[in-house]
Write a protein that holds these residues in place. Structure first.
Motif, PDB file in Angstrom:
ATOM      1  N   PHE A   1     163.814  96.437  12.192  1.00  0.00           N
ATOM      2  CA  PHE A   1     162.946  97.544  12.613  1.00  0.00           C
ATOM      3  C   PHE A   1     162.909  97.446  14.137  1.00  0.00           C
ATOM      4  O   PHE A   1     162.456  96.447  14.681  1.00  0.00           O
ATOM      5  N   ASP A   2     163.412  98.469  14.804  1.00  0.00           N
ATOM      6  CA  ASP A   2     163.553  98.338  16.261  1.00  0.00           C
ATOM      7  C   ASP A   2     162.358  98.892  17.040  1.00  0.00           C
ATOM      8  O   ASP A   2     162.342  98.834  18.271  1.00  0.00           O
ATOM      9  N   GLY A   3     161.362  99.429  16.320  1.00  0.00           N
ATOM     10  CA  GLY A   3     160.175  99.955  17.003  1.00  0.00           C
ATOM     11  C   GLY A   3     160.313 101.420  17.379  1.00  0.00           C
ATOM     12  O   GLY A   3     159.328 102.055  17.755  1.00  0.00           O
ATOM     13  N   LYS A   4     161.540 101.959  17.273  1.00  0.00           N
ATOM     14  CA  LYS A   4     161.768 103.358  17.683  1.00  0.00           C
ATOM     15  C   LYS A   4     162.188 104.237  16.513  1.00  0.00           C
ATOM     16  O   LYS A   4     161.720 105.361  16.356  1.00  0.00           O
ATOM     17  N   SER A   5     163.134 103.702  15.686  1.00  0.00           N
ATOM     18  CA  SER A   5     163.743 104.533  14.642  1.00  0.00           C
ATOM     19  C   SER A   5     162.834 104.685  13.428  1.00  0.00           C
ATOM     20  O   SER A   5     161.941 103.864  13.205  1.00  0.00           O
ATOM     21  N   ASN A   6     163.106 105.729  12.656  1.00  0.00           N
ATOM     22  CA  ASN A   6     162.340 105.950  11.432  1.00  0.00           C
ATOM     23  C   ASN A   6     162.890 105.195  10.242  1.00  0.00           C
ATOM     24  O   ASN A   6     162.263 105.143   9.192  1.00  0.00           O
TER      25      ASN A   6
ATOM     26  N   ILE B   1     147.509 106.068  16.172  1.00  0.00           N
ATOM     27  CA  ILE B   1     146.866 104.919  15.541  1.00  0.00           C
ATOM     28  C   ILE B   1     147.416 103.624  16.149  1.00  0.00           C
ATOM     29  O   ILE B   1     148.619 103.381  16.135  1.00  0.00           O
ATOM     30  N   SER B   2     146.516 102.812  16.664  1.00  0.00           N
ATOM     31  CA  SER B   2     146.899 101.493  17.159  1.00  0.00           C
ATOM     32  C   SER B   2     146.496 100.465  16.107  1.00  0.00           C
ATOM     33  O   SER B   2     145.524 100.660  15.380  1.00  0.00           O
ATOM     34  N   PHE B   3     147.263  99.382  16.039  1.00  0.00           N
ATOM     35  CA  PHE B   3     147.006  98.345  15.036  1.00  0.00           C
ATOM     36  C   PHE B   3     146.010  97.342  15.610  1.00  0.00           C
ATOM     37  O   PHE B   3     146.237  96.754  16.668  1.00  0.00           O
TER      38      PHE B   3
ATOM     39  N   ALA C   1     151.820  98.605  15.102  1.00  0.00           N
ATOM     40  CA  ALA C   1     151.642  97.218  15.582  1.00  0.00           C
ATOM     41  C   ALA C   1     152.677  96.815  16.627  1.00  0.00           C
ATOM     42  O   ALA C   1     152.667  95.680  17.085  1.00  0.00           O
ATOM     43  N   THR C   2     153.562  97.743  16.988  1.00  0.00           N
ATOM     44  CA  THR C   2     154.600  97.404  17.976  1.00  0.00           C
ATOM     45  C   THR C   2     154.571  98.428  19.126  1.00  0.00           C
ATOM     46  O   THR C   2     153.838  98.248  20.090  1.00  0.00           O
ATOM     47  N   ALA C   3     155.335  99.515  18.962  1.00  0.00           N
ATOM     48  CA  ALA C   3     155.442 100.481  20.064  1.00  0.00           C
ATOM     49  C   ALA C   3     154.097 101.132  20.421  1.00  0.00           C
ATOM     50  O   ALA C   3     153.785 101.310  21.599  1.00  0.00           O
ATOM     51  N   ASN C   4     153.288 101.486  19.400  1.00  0.00           N
ATOM     52  CA  ASN C   4     151.999 102.141  19.693  1.00  0.00           C
ATOM     53  C   ASN C   4     151.066 101.217  20.468  1.00  0.00           C
ATOM     54  O   ASN C   4     150.447 101.621  21.455  1.00  0.00           O
TER      55      ASN C   4
ATOM     56  N   GLY D   1     154.306  98.899  27.539  1.00  0.00           N
ATOM     57  CA  GLY D   1     155.471  99.460  26.834  1.00  0.00           C
ATOM     58  C   GLY D   1     156.790  99.282  27.577  1.00  0.00           C
ATOM     59  O   GLY D   1     157.851  99.351  26.972  1.00  0.00           O
ATOM     60  N   GLN D   2     156.732  99.060  28.881  1.00  0.00           N
ATOM     61  CA  GLN D   2     157.975  98.834  29.639  1.00  0.00           C
ATOM     62  C   GLN D   2     158.569  97.460  29.322  1.00  0.00           C
ATOM     63  O   GLN D   2     159.750  97.236  29.500  1.00  0.00           O
ATOM     64  N   LYS D   3     157.715  96.541  28.891  1.00  0.00           N
ATOM     65  CA  LYS D   3     158.153  95.142  28.714  1.00  0.00           C
ATOM     66  C   LYS D   3     158.371  94.743  27.258  1.00  0.00           C
ATOM     67  O   LYS D   3     159.218  93.917  26.960  1.00  0.00           O
ATOM     68  N   VAL D   4     157.536  95.248  26.363  1.00  0.00           N
ATOM     69  CA  VAL D   4     157.586  94.820  24.960  1.00  0.00           C
ATOM     70  C   VAL D   4     157.335  96.006  24.022  1.00  0.00           C
ATOM     71  O   VAL D   4     157.082  97.112  24.475  1.00  0.00           O
ATOM     72  N   GLY D   5     157.441  95.749  22.710  1.00  0.00           N
ATOM     73  CA  GLY D   5     157.114  96.787  21.728  1.00  0.00           C
ATOM     74  C   GLY D   5     158.312  97.337  20.987  1.00  0.00           C
ATOM     75  O   GLY D   5     158.166  97.932  19.918  1.00  0.00           O
ATOM     76  N   THR D   6     159.516  97.176  21.553  1.00  0.00           N
ATOM     77  CA  THR D   6     160.734  97.622  20.871  1.00  0.00           C
ATOM     78  C   THR D   6     161.811  96.553  21.069  1.00  0.00           C
ATOM     79  O   THR D   6     161.700  95.724  21.968  1.00  0.00           O
TER      80      THR D   6
END
Ligand SMILES: [Zn+2]
Length: 455
Positions: free
Chosen positions: A33-38, A345-347, A380-383, A391-396
């Motif tokens: 799960f890359d944080g971007k794709s569906n 929604i943020s986790f 729990a990641t990108a959001n 978001g520039q450093k982590v999340g994906t």
């Protein structure tokens, strides 16, 4: 030793250490799960060098000399984030015991205990947390700042922390640390140095005081809460003028604002004032959620907190039981409405209301209330990365991001509880866990039976 051979040895030593520092690690797994794709990426490979991801994708070639870690039938994911924890606070299933411990234990001892909470959290796959409020009644210690700094220095193993120091709130409100105790038990009324502030000017002073002492984010209570003894759960506790001052001063200092809020009126006023996230939000009506959607305000639903309290309801005083029941009865419909209306929604879980390290149980609660597994993973990641401003450093999982990479067994999109069985954790390129967790006492032995969501 001859000079030439000494030079050769020096070159050899430097050469070897440079090679070790540059050695790539190739993480392989059946899915990602890359944080971007569906959808999940198949035959996933993430190449890590130093503290960064240098490439991530399907069937990537393995660089020469890379250390290959093949995780088999597992899913790689960006390290999870929890936007609502209290790592410095201890969990106890018994409310009265917790209250006694708060005044009984010395703050240094509580700080040492918090290091175990930090480890349990990162070992559960949560490589970043936003820690929303840390206070010890009668003490002016900034334990969350100390814990964050110790983790950053590598002294303590734990997640990257963004800390709020003391929650800001009104006299007698949800964050007043002396509420419910005998009057003047602690010798004085709390003031802005404890986060307790009344009126716009005092609120500004409290924000400035917290930033001065190391706050990354500002937390405030704008409505009553469930686990506080001297307030009603849904009453507004800050005036619109106080909220405006809170947001203006925080944003002026480039800090985001997270507000504890159950009541609808308080949420309406806070969203209008421009807060960045509403925490809990139990009684929010569709009109208020629509306003959130319009303004891009995040909702951190903390379903785990309600769930846990409802499962242990007999352990709480009568007055708190009634508040918990009414918040629990409202929150599922609120969450479904938020999904329907497309609110961000943020986790976030409110860890400390339940034992640290069980944060991932929030995923199933979200999915059971209608969120898709991919959207739950994204929260729990990108959001969270977007809400936290990192978001520039982590999340994906993509080139150039910090190498916060975790793995869980199987496919979380067909069984979301895979998130509760993390088998590998890397933070900034360093392997923190491979195999069984080390903090059994906190993350495993106190596991409760979590029932279905409370409607
Ligand atoms: Zn909280």
């Amino acid at each position: 030793m001859k000079t030439t051979s000494r030079i050769f040895l020096i070159v050899l030593c430097f050469g070897v250490s440079a090679l070790a520092a540059d050695q790539s690690i190739a993480l392989k797994a059946a899915h990602m799960f890359d944080g971007k794709s569906n959808t999940l990426v198949q035959n996933a490979v993430v190449i890590v060098q130093g503290d960064k991801i240098v490439d991530a994708g399907s069937n990537l070639p393995i660089p020469n000399g890379a250390q290959v870690i093949d995780l088999g039938n597992a899913t790689l994911s960006p390290g999870f984030m929890d936007a609502h924890t209290h790592l410095t606070l201890d969990f106890s299933g018994d409310y009265n015991l917790l209250r006694l411990k708060e005044v009984d234990l010395n703050v240094s001892e509580q700080a040492i205990i918090a290091t175990a909470h930090a480890r349990a959290t990162v070992e559960a796959g949560f490589t970043t947390v936003r820690d929303l409020g840390s206070h010890f009644v009668g003490s002016r210690e900034f334990v969350d700042v100390a814990l964050r700094n110790s983790i950053n220095k590598g002294v303590v193993v734990g997640p990257r922390m963004l800390v709020a120091t003391k929650g800001i709130g009104a006299t007698g409100g949800h964050f007043d640390p002396t509420s419910g105790f005998r009057d003047f038990l602690f010798g004085r009324e709390p003031d802005y140095t404890d986060g307790i502030a009344d009126g716009p000017d005092e609120i500004r002073k409290a924000v400035r005081f917290e930033v001065k002492n190391g706050a990354d984010v500002i937390k405030a209570a704008v409505s009553g809460g469930v686990l506080s003894l001297a307030d009603e759960v849904d009453t507004p506790q800050l005036t619109p003028a106080e909220m405006a001052a809170l947001v203006d001063e925080s944003h002026r200092l480039r800090k985001k604002v997270a507000v504890h809020c159950h009541g609808d009126q308080a949420a309406h006023d806070a969203i209008e004032a421009g807060v960045d996230s509403i925490e809990h939000g139990s009684f929010m009506k569709p009109e208020t959620l629509t306003m959130m959607k319009r303004k891009g305000t995040f909702l951190t639903p903390t379903l785990m907190a309600t769930e846990w309290i409802m499962n242990k309801i007999d352990n709480y005083p009568q007055a708190l039981q009634a508040k918990a029941k009414s918040a629990a009865a409202a929150r599922s419909e609120m969450f479904r409405n938020a999904l329907k209306l497309g609110v961000k929604i943020s986790f976030g879980t409110d860890a400390a209301v339940f034992p640290h390290g069980q944060n991932a149980k929030e995923f199933k609660l979200m999915v059971d209330l209608g969120m898709t597994p991919v959207d739950a993973l994204r929260s729990a990641t990108a959001n969270d990365a977007e809400l936290l401003g990192i978001g520039q450093k982590v999340g994906t999982l993509e080139k150039g991001k910090l190498a916060d990479v975790i793995a869980m067994p199987g496919d979380p999109t067909s069984d979301i509880t895979a998130t509760e069985r993390i088998l590998f954790v890397m933070k900034e390129g360093k392997i923190i866990r491979r195999g069984a967790p080390t903090v059994q006492g906190i993350s495993e032995s106190t596991t409760p039976d979590i029932a279905a969501p409370v409607d």
